[in-house]
Design a protein around this motif. Structure first.
Motif, PDB file in Angstrom:
ATOM      1  N   ALA A  19     -19.334  -6.533  -5.812  1.00 27.04           N
ATOM      2  CA  ALA A  19     -19.837  -7.868  -6.140  1.00 27.04           C
ATOM      3  C   ALA A  19     -20.670  -7.844  -7.411  1.00 27.04           C
ATOM      4  CB  ALA A  19     -20.665  -8.419  -4.981  1.00 27.04           C
ATOM      5  N   ALA A  20     -21.589  -6.889  -7.515  1.00 28.32           N
ATOM      6  CA  ALA A  20     -22.456  -6.796  -8.696  1.00 28.32           C
ATOM      7  C   ALA A  20     -21.634  -6.571  -9.961  1.00 28.32           C
ATOM      8  CB  ALA A  20     -23.477  -5.675  -8.513  1.00 28.32           C
ATOM      9  N   ASP A  21     -20.672  -5.687  -9.887  1.00 29.62           N
ATOM     10  CA  ASP A  21     -19.816  -5.396 -11.032  1.00 29.62           C
ATOM     11  C   ASP A  21     -19.056  -6.645 -11.465  1.00 29.62           C
ATOM     12  OD1 ASP A  21     -18.395  -3.559 -12.897  1.00 29.62           O
ATOM     13  OD2 ASP A  21     -16.680  -4.030 -11.606  1.00 29.62           O
ATOM     14  N   ALA A  22     -18.459  -7.328 -10.501  1.00 30.86           N
ATOM     15  CA  ALA A  22     -17.678  -8.522 -10.825  1.00 30.86           C
ATOM     16  C   ALA A  22     -18.555  -9.643 -11.372  1.00 30.86           C
ATOM     17  CB  ALA A  22     -16.931  -8.999  -9.584  1.00 30.86           C
ATOM     18  N   MET A  23     -19.777  -9.763 -10.863  1.00 29.47           N
ATOM     19  CA  MET A  23     -20.652 -10.840 -11.329  1.00 29.47           C
ATOM     20  C   MET A  23     -21.052 -10.665 -12.790  1.00 29.47           C
ATOM     21  SD  MET A  23     -23.048 -11.958  -8.111  1.00 29.47           S
ATOM     22  CE  MET A  23     -23.728 -10.363  -7.764  1.00 29.47           C
ATOM     23  N   VAL A  24     -21.437  -9.447 -13.168  1.00 29.50           N
ATOM     24  CA  VAL A  24     -21.865  -9.274 -14.569  1.00 29.50           C
ATOM     25  C   VAL A  24     -20.681  -9.312 -15.526  1.00 29.50           C
ATOM     26  CG1 VAL A  24     -23.983  -8.057 -14.003  1.00 29.50           C
ATOM     27  CG2 VAL A  24     -21.925  -6.734 -14.428  1.00 29.50           C
ATOM     28  N   LYS A  25     -19.485  -9.032 -15.030  1.00 23.38           N
ATOM     29  CA  LYS A  25     -18.291  -9.137 -15.871  1.00 23.38           C
ATOM     30  C   LYS A  25     -17.728 -10.549 -15.877  1.00 23.38           C
ATOM     31  CE  LYS A  25     -16.884  -4.328 -15.327  1.00 23.38           C
ATOM     32  NZ  LYS A  25     -15.926  -3.413 -14.674  1.00 23.38           N
ATOM     33  N   GLY A  26     -18.013 -11.312 -14.831  1.00 20.13           N
ATOM     34  CA  GLY A  26     -17.421 -12.632 -14.683  1.00 20.13           C
ATOM     35  C   GLY A  26     -18.198 -13.763 -15.319  1.00 20.13           C
ATOM     36  N   GLY A  27     -19.465 -13.547 -15.616  1.00 15.85           N
ATOM     37  CA  GLY A  27     -20.280 -14.610 -16.201  1.00 15.85           C
ATOM     38  C   GLY A  27     -21.426 -14.023 -16.999  1.00 15.85           C
ATOM     39  N   ARG A  28     -22.048 -14.862 -17.812  1.00 15.87           N
ATOM     40  CA  ARG A  28     -23.194 -14.419 -18.612  1.00 15.87           C
ATOM     41  C   ARG A  28     -24.439 -14.442 -17.734  1.00 15.87           C
ATOM     42  NH1 ARG A  28     -23.263 -18.697 -22.881  1.00 15.87           N
ATOM     43  NH2 ARG A  28     -25.306 -18.569 -22.022  1.00 15.87           N
ATOM     44  N   GLY A  48     -29.146 -16.593 -14.525  1.00 17.12           N
ATOM     45  CA  GLY A  48     -28.443 -17.012 -15.727  1.00 17.12           C
ATOM     46  C   GLY A  48     -28.298 -18.522 -15.744  1.00 17.12           C
ATOM     47  N   PRO A  49     -27.597 -19.052 -16.734  1.00 16.47           N
ATOM     48  CA  PRO A  49     -27.341 -20.488 -16.769  1.00 16.47           C
ATOM     49  C   PRO A  49     -26.602 -20.920 -15.497  1.00 16.47           C
ATOM     50  CG  PRO A  49     -26.748 -19.481 -18.858  1.00 16.47           C
ATOM     51  CD  PRO A  49     -27.043 -18.367 -17.907  1.00 16.47           C
ATOM     52  N   VAL A  50     -26.882 -22.126 -15.036  1.00 14.94           N
ATOM     53  CA  VAL A  50     -26.326 -22.607 -13.770  1.00 14.94           C
ATOM     54  C   VAL A  50     -24.801 -22.472 -13.736  1.00 14.94           C
ATOM     55  CG1 VAL A  50     -26.073 -24.619 -12.263  1.00 14.94           C
ATOM     56  CG2 VAL A  50     -28.260 -24.189 -13.393  1.00 14.94           C
ATOM     57  N   SER A  51     -24.132 -22.916 -14.770  1.00 20.32           N
ATOM     58  CA  SER A  51     -22.665 -22.855 -14.783  1.00 20.32           C
ATOM     59  C   SER A  51     -22.160 -21.415 -14.754  1.00 20.32           C
ATOM     60  CB  SER A  51     -22.109 -23.584 -16.004  1.00 20.32           C
ATOM     61  OG  SER A  51     -22.592 -22.995 -17.198  1.00 20.32           O
ATOM     62  N   GLU A  52     -22.862 -20.513 -15.418  1.00 23.89           N
ATOM     63  CA  GLU A  52     -22.446 -19.109 -15.440  1.00 23.89           C
ATOM     64  C   GLU A  52     -22.697 -18.433 -14.096  1.00 23.89           C
ATOM     65  OE1 GLU A  52     -20.848 -17.465 -17.942  1.00 23.89           O
ATOM     66  OE2 GLU A  52     -20.802 -19.323 -19.075  1.00 23.89           O
ATOM     67  N   VAL A  53     -23.794 -18.784 -13.428  1.00 20.78           N
ATOM     68  CA  VAL A  53     -24.085 -18.212 -12.114  1.00 20.78           C
ATOM     69  C   VAL A  53     -23.021 -18.641 -11.114  1.00 20.78           C
ATOM     70  CG1 VAL A  53     -25.705 -18.258 -10.167  1.00 20.78           C
ATOM     71  CG2 VAL A  53     -26.544 -17.880 -12.487  1.00 20.78           C
ATOM     72  N   LYS A  54     -22.586 -19.897 -11.183  1.00 20.10           N
ATOM     73  CA  LYS A  54     -21.535 -20.365 -10.277  1.00 20.10           C
ATOM     74  C   LYS A  54     -20.249 -19.571 -10.469  1.00 20.10           C
ATOM     75  CE  LYS A  54     -23.236 -25.063  -9.674  1.00 20.10           C
ATOM     76  NZ  LYS A  54     -22.972 -26.497  -9.882  1.00 20.10           N
ATOM     77  N   ILE A  55     -19.859 -19.348 -11.704  1.00 15.92           N
ATOM     78  CA  ILE A  55     -18.649 -18.577 -12.001  1.00 15.92           C
ATOM     79  C   ILE A  55     -18.809 -17.133 -11.541  1.00 15.92           C
ATOM     80  CG2 ILE A  55     -17.253 -17.648 -13.892  1.00 15.92           C
ATOM     81  CD1 ILE A  55     -17.936 -20.275 -15.416  1.00 15.92           C
ATOM     82  N   ALA A  56     -19.947 -16.538 -11.854  1.00 16.70           N
ATOM     83  CA  ALA A  56     -20.205 -15.143 -11.487  1.00 16.70           C
ATOM     84  C   ALA A  56     -20.246 -14.959  -9.973  1.00 16.70           C
ATOM     85  CB  ALA A  56     -21.512 -14.670 -12.115  1.00 16.70           C
ATOM     86  N   MET A  57     -20.821 -15.900  -9.268  1.00 16.07           N
ATOM     87  CA  MET A  57     -20.890 -15.807  -7.807  1.00 16.07           C
ATOM     88  C   MET A  57     -19.494 -15.840  -7.194  1.00 16.07           C
ATOM     89  SD  MET A  57     -23.965 -15.484  -6.473  1.00 16.07           S
ATOM     90  CE  MET A  57     -23.899 -16.259  -4.874  1.00 16.07           C
ATOM     91  N   GLU A  58     -18.618 -16.690  -7.687  1.00  8.91           N
ATOM     92  CA  GLU A  58     -17.245 -16.733  -7.168  1.00  8.91           C
ATOM     93  C   GLU A  58     -16.544 -15.407  -7.396  1.00  8.91           C
ATOM     94  OE1 GLU A  58     -15.756 -18.971  -5.223  1.00  8.91           O
ATOM     95  OE2 GLU A  58     -17.721 -19.925  -5.219  1.00  8.91           O
ATOM     96  N   ALA A  59     -16.723 -14.836  -8.591  1.00  7.31           N
ATOM     97  CA  ALA A  59     -16.122 -13.534  -8.884  1.00  7.31           C
ATOM     98  C   ALA A  59     -16.706 -12.457  -7.979  1.00  7.31           C
ATOM     99  CB  ALA A  59     -16.340 -13.174 -10.353  1.00  7.31           C
ATOM    100  N   GLY A  60     -18.002 -12.485  -7.746  1.00  7.82           N
ATOM    101  CA  GLY A  60     -18.654 -11.505  -6.892  1.00  7.82           C
ATOM    102  C   GLY A  60     -18.216 -11.601  -5.446  1.00  7.82           C
ATOM    103  N   LYS A  61     -18.101 -12.828  -4.939  1.00  2.54           N
ATOM    104  CA  LYS A  61     -17.663 -13.009  -3.554  1.00  2.54           C
ATOM    105  C   LYS A  61     -16.235 -12.508  -3.361  1.00  2.54           C
ATOM    106  CE  LYS A  61     -18.649 -17.381  -3.217  1.00  2.54           C
ATOM    107  NZ  LYS A  61     -18.880 -18.746  -2.730  1.00  2.54           N
ATOM    108  N   GLU A  62     -15.356 -12.827  -4.301  1.00  3.98           N
ATOM    109  CA  GLU A  62     -13.971 -12.363  -4.211  1.00  3.98           C
ATOM    110  C   GLU A  62     -13.895 -10.842  -4.246  1.00  3.98           C
ATOM    111  OE1 GLU A  62     -11.501 -14.210  -7.156  1.00  3.98           O
ATOM    112  OE2 GLU A  62     -12.132 -16.219  -6.561  1.00  3.98           O
ATOM    113  N   ALA A  63     -14.648 -10.218  -5.140  1.00  4.38           N
ATOM    114  CA  ALA A  63     -14.628  -8.762  -5.265  1.00  4.38           C
ATOM    115  C   ALA A  63     -15.180  -8.082  -4.013  1.00  4.38           C
ATOM    116  CB  ALA A  63     -15.423  -8.322  -6.494  1.00  4.38           C
ATOM    117  N   ALA A  64     -16.241  -8.630  -3.452  1.00  3.82           N
ATOM    118  CA  ALA A  64     -16.833  -8.054  -2.243  1.00  3.82           C
ATOM    119  C   ALA A  64     -15.845  -8.111  -1.083  1.00  3.82           C
ATOM    120  CB  ALA A  64     -18.122  -8.782  -1.879  1.00  3.82           C
TER     121      ALA A  64
END
Length: 103
Positions: A19-28, A48-64
């Motif tokens: 999840a951590a890896d995907a989040m930092v790669k998926g958003g700013r 991070g910025p609200v829009s970037e956190v939303k994108i990063a969280m989705e990437a992190g959840k999928e990866a986890a």
């Protein structure tokens, strides 16, 4: 620019690492906190910025969920957290993470 906090809590270390890896790669975003929770669970928090956190969280959840035996026990996004929340909880940018801060 409005900032947000995103938190993912997983069962087991491999899922939180994915999840951590995907989040930092998926958003700013910047990882501001990581620790063990209870019962073999781990959590990671990002800022991070609200829009970037939303994108990063989705990437992190999928990866986890894709990781071996990966299971998310909880997740949450706090858009525009108040200053008193950041003062009390360990979610602010520290000297350790400041060099990795994405603006």
């Amino acid at each position: 620019m409005p900032q947000a906090v995103g938190v993912i809590q997983t069962v087991g270390f491999p899922a939180v690492l994915a999840a951590a890896d995907a989040m930092v790669k998926g958003g700013r975003v910047t990882i501001v906190y990581f620790d063990k929770a209870e019962r073999g669970e781990f959590l990671v928090a990002i800022r991070g910025p609200v829009s970037e956190v939303k994108i990063a969280m989705e990437a992190g959840k999928e990866a986890a969920e894709r990781s071996y035996n990966g299971k998310i026990s909880s997740h949450y996004i706090v858009p525009n957290p108040p200053e008193n929340l950041l003062t009390v909880l360990p979610l602010d940018f520290t000297e350790e993470v400041e060099q990795f801060r994405v603006s």
